[in-house]
Design a protein around this motif. Sequence first.
Motif, short mmCIF file in Angstrom:
data_model
loop_
_atom_site.label_atom_id
_atom_site.label_comp_id
_atom_site.label_asym_id
_atom_site.label_seq_id
_atom_site.Cartn_x
_atom_site.Cartn_y
_atom_site.Cartn_z
N THR A 230 -23.57 5.65 -34.37
CA THR A 230 -22.34 5.40 -35.14
C THR A 230 -22.70 5.18 -36.60
OG1 THR A 230 -21.21 4.40 -33.24
CG2 THR A 230 -20.36 3.87 -35.44
N LEU A 231 -22.05 5.94 -37.46
CA LEU A 231 -22.20 5.78 -38.90
C LEU A 231 -20.99 5.06 -39.44
CD1 LEU A 231 -23.44 6.40 -41.73
CD2 LEU A 231 -22.21 8.60 -41.65
N MET A 232 -21.21 3.95 -40.12
CA MET A 232 -20.14 3.20 -40.78
C MET A 232 -20.27 3.39 -42.29
SD MET A 232 -20.71 -0.22 -38.50
CE MET A 232 -22.48 0.13 -38.48
N PHE A 263 -13.14 8.79 -38.46
CA PHE A 263 -11.94 7.96 -38.52
C PHE A 263 -11.81 7.32 -39.90
CE2 PHE A 263 -13.49 8.07 -34.18
CZ PHE A 263 -12.34 8.39 -33.46
N LEU A 264 -10.66 7.51 -40.51
CA LEU A 264 -10.31 6.76 -41.71
C LEU A 264 -9.52 5.55 -41.24
CD1 LEU A 264 -10.16 6.26 -44.74
CD2 LEU A 264 -8.16 7.79 -44.83
N ASP A 265 -10.19 4.41 -41.18
CA ASP A 265 -9.60 3.21 -40.58
C ASP A 265 -9.28 2.19 -41.67
OD1 ASP A 265 -8.69 1.64 -38.48
OD2 ASP A 265 -10.63 0.66 -38.21
N PRO A 321 -21.50 10.25 -30.59
CA PRO A 321 -21.54 9.98 -32.02
C PRO A 321 -20.15 9.89 -32.64
CG PRO A 321 -21.96 12.30 -31.62
CD PRO A 321 -21.86 11.66 -30.27
N LYS A 322 -20.04 9.10 -33.71
CA LYS A 322 -18.78 8.96 -34.42
C LYS A 322 -19.05 8.38 -35.80
CE LYS A 322 -17.99 4.69 -31.84
NZ LYS A 322 -17.16 4.04 -30.81
N ILE A 323 -18.06 8.58 -36.68
CA ILE A 323 -18.18 8.15 -38.07
C ILE A 323 -16.93 7.35 -38.41
CG2 ILE A 323 -18.38 8.92 -40.47
CD1 ILE A 323 -19.56 11.58 -39.28
N ILE A 324 -17.12 6.20 -39.02
CA ILE A 324 -15.99 5.33 -39.36
C ILE A 324 -16.01 5.01 -40.84
CG2 ILE A 324 -14.87 3.12 -38.89
CD1 ILE A 324 -16.53 3.05 -36.24
N HIS A 338 -14.77 -5.83 -38.33
CA HIS A 338 -14.69 -5.73 -36.86
C HIS A 338 -15.68 -4.68 -36.34
CE1 HIS A 338 -11.18 -8.24 -37.22
NE2 HIS A 338 -10.58 -7.35 -37.99
N HIS A 339 -15.82 -3.59 -37.08
CA HIS A 339 -16.76 -2.55 -36.65
C HIS A 339 -18.21 -3.02 -36.81
CE1 HIS A 339 -13.46 0.15 -36.08
NE2 HIS A 339 -13.11 0.09 -37.36
#
Length: 452
Positions: A230-232, A263-265, A321-324, A338-339
């Motif tokens: 996961t990339l933050m 994700f654009l969170d 995998p995911k990007i936030i 939170h992430h």
Amino acid sequence: MAIKLTSYGAAREVTGSCHLLNINSFRIVVDCGLWQGSEESYLKNWEHFCFDAKDIDAVILTHAHLDHCGRLPKLFANKYKGKIYLTPPTAKLAKIILDDNLKITLQKSSQMKLPVLYSPADLSKTYTAFEIVDYYKPTKLSSDINFTFHNAGHILGSAFVEIKAKDKTIVFSGDIGGEDMPLVKDIDYLDKADWIVCESTYGDRLHEDLASRDKKLIEAVQRVTSNNSTLMIAVFAIERTQDILEVLNNYYENHLDFKVPIFLDSPMASRATEVYKQYTSYFKDEAQNILKTDRDLFDFPHLTVTNQSRDSKKINSLPPPKIILAGSGMLEGGRMMHHLAHYMNVAKNHLLLTGFQVPGTVGHKVLNGATHFNYYDHSIQIKAAVDQIDGFSAHGDQAAMLKWLGAFGKSPQKILLTHGHGQAFEIFAQEIKNQLKLSAEIVEVNKTIVLE
């Protein structure tokens, strides 16, 4: 003509920008921002103004960042009755920032048992006082005082302010933009001023070059597949988010086989992005040319915008995998916290910080080797990799600022340095003297300087 300058914020510090220019008793406040960083710094927002707000004749806002606009409603809580002059995009973006900040300050007031910093009514008065002025349109403030906004190249609608009082010219830099940013036009240059009040945020350093900046971001994006991680990306709602989305848009549009969800969170960043879409005429030529074939620079395959909190929570149930992308940019709140609580204790994950981290913030601590951070009274261990990309900073570096100041030639009597930290002031002042052969003075808080 008697001209006096007093800085009540962002003097020997980075945030809380607030400068009072007194021209023959006509009082102009340039910016009125929030102090950020440590608790000690943040609590200064509740201190009384060192001037009487009802005696101020005009307020000029250079741009919409919180450390420049965050205390505007407090002026109205203290009986200010005048106008706030600002550019069209700044008006839209400042409203997003101030709406959000009202909720935060009300919460902080309750938690810290402090009086309310300002009320919804004060915020409403602030918006009513907005006087929209576009770039390059001289605006009269009194019979012998006028000002003009010029493009500062920092964020959408940002300006530096040229104030003319009879035959004298005072320029306030606001925040000076970096060169060759993905979206906004490069900064304007002037060739004459008597005094320049100039920021110094990156006065002691140079940014990485643009090719390295984009390469570093894309390499981090690509790494999530090989690491199944996961990339933050900690983003600032205004400019940093939109610049990064534009680079990612280009990558995803040209690599259709890359399907990692992103994700654009950040509801605030999402709202700010909509403002950017309204003001594409303020974009640089290269970005406007891309718009001829790509109608939306901020939307691309596999991007999901999660405005609702329930959708934000669902991100954590999805496997890597995911990007936030989430705020805040200095890790002082927002959904990114939170992430971080979910992912920072896993060594293969990665946190990217995308701009200056004010000393005292969680972002500054994490970047400088902290092993834990506090999350709702729980200590979270930091095992993930932490990096910073300063090439996406909306601030110009030392070279960009010297280039901008150099355009004024030998006309300035003095460069007055604000909005910086530590050794940045001294290093930048020395470079101004060495390279430009101009006089530079570091502004002290609450100390009046007579401009003569």
